[in-house]
Design an enzyme around this catalytic site. Structure first.
Site, PDB file in Angstrom:
ATOM      1  N   CYS A  95      -2.404  -4.425   8.189  1.00 52.02           N
ATOM      2  CA  CYS A  95      -1.353  -3.658   7.520  1.00 52.02           C
ATOM      3  C   CYS A  95      -0.690  -2.756   8.552  1.00 52.02           C
ATOM      4  O   CYS A  95      -1.284  -1.793   9.033  1.00 52.02           O
ATOM      5  CB  CYS A  95      -1.940  -2.817   6.386  1.00 52.02           C
ATOM      6  SG  CYS A  95      -0.709  -1.795   5.536  1.00 52.02           S
ATOM      7  N   VAL A  96       0.531  -3.097   8.923  1.00 50.09           N
ATOM      8  CA  VAL A  96       1.301  -2.284   9.855  1.00 50.09           C
ATOM      9  C   VAL A  96       2.762  -2.374   9.439  1.00 50.09           C
ATOM     10  O   VAL A  96       3.230  -3.424   8.979  1.00 50.09           O
ATOM     11  CB  VAL A  96       1.080  -2.746  11.317  1.00 50.09           C
ATOM     12  CG1 VAL A  96       1.551  -4.176  11.518  1.00 50.09           C
ATOM     13  CG2 VAL A  96       1.751  -1.811  12.300  1.00 50.09           C
TER      14      VAL A  96
END
Length: 229
Positions: A95-96
């Site tokens: 998750c970025v």
């Protein structure tokens, strides 16, 4: 494993191929690229854990998957090496922001890889996929660091990454230093060739040299016989 090559238009495939070729020839610092000859829409990489972090000394295998709508839609990233990190889920999903709301088609794969490496230096607990890691990062950094370091030592060091090794897929394990067969492999294979190359030279060796060797052998045999008396 499903490939998206047939779903991407030819001009996008050419652009991806060109970028992957450039990444392979000139990868970002601390990142190795392992492109697939069969599926250009899946890129395997190995990221070195940055110094000054709990991941230092480890090598983390990761893959990027380009979907059928790439580059309008960002690729998906997955860590194949187990890691204790707020922004990495239990199945390795990453998750970025650059893979979500901050994505722009012109950013490219190099930018994605650098952003993921930076994530190892600066985790973002506010968008945590691993809630326990995010909580510890906020409340007890020493415990977070200890847990992250432990998993790094178990899964990311010594060539063990929790996934099957393949010659074209990720970092390879080192040869065992204590295995004499592995150490002697190349030199042992070279011995017959060396003997063959020297055969003609040996046939032309002078007779005086041969007699000297025979005399030396006889002397050695006499010494051994005397020692046995």
């Amino acid at each position: 494993m499903n490939s998206n090559m047939e779903n991407l238009p030819p001009h996008i495939l050419r652009l991806v191929y060109k970028e992957v070729l450039a990444l392979t020839a000139d990868p970002p610092e601390g990142i190795k690229i392992y492109p697939s000859d069969e599926d250009i829409t899946e890129l395997h990489t190995a990221i070195e854990g940055p110094e000054g972090t709990p991941f230092a000394g480890g090598v983390f295998r990761m893959r990027l998957v380009l979907g059928k709508d790439f580059p309008a839609v960002p690729p998906k990233g997955y860590f194949l090496t187990k890691i204790f990190h707020p922004n990495v889920g239990h199945k390795g999903e990453i998750c970025v922001n650059v893979l979500k709301r901050d994505w722009k088609a012109e950013l490219g794969l190099r930018h994605v890889l650098l952003t993921i490496k930076c994530l190892l230096i600066h985790p973002n607990p506010e968008s945590a996929l691993n809630e326990e890691a995010g909580r510890l990062l906020f409340e007890d950094y020493a415990e977070y660091e200890s847990r992250a370091r432990l998993l790094t030592e178990i899964h990311a060091m010594g060539g063990s990454s929790g996934e099957p090794q393949d010659p074209n897929d990720g970092p390879q394990p080192k040869k065992h230093a204590g295995d004499p067969m592995k150490r002697a492999g190349p030199s042992a294979a070279a011995v017959p060739a060396a003997l063959g190359n020297g055969a003609s030279g040996a046939s032309t060796t002078s007779s005086s040299s041969s007699s000297t060797n025979v005399a030396g052998k006889k002397k050695a045999d006499k010494k051994r016989a005397l020692r046995r008396l």
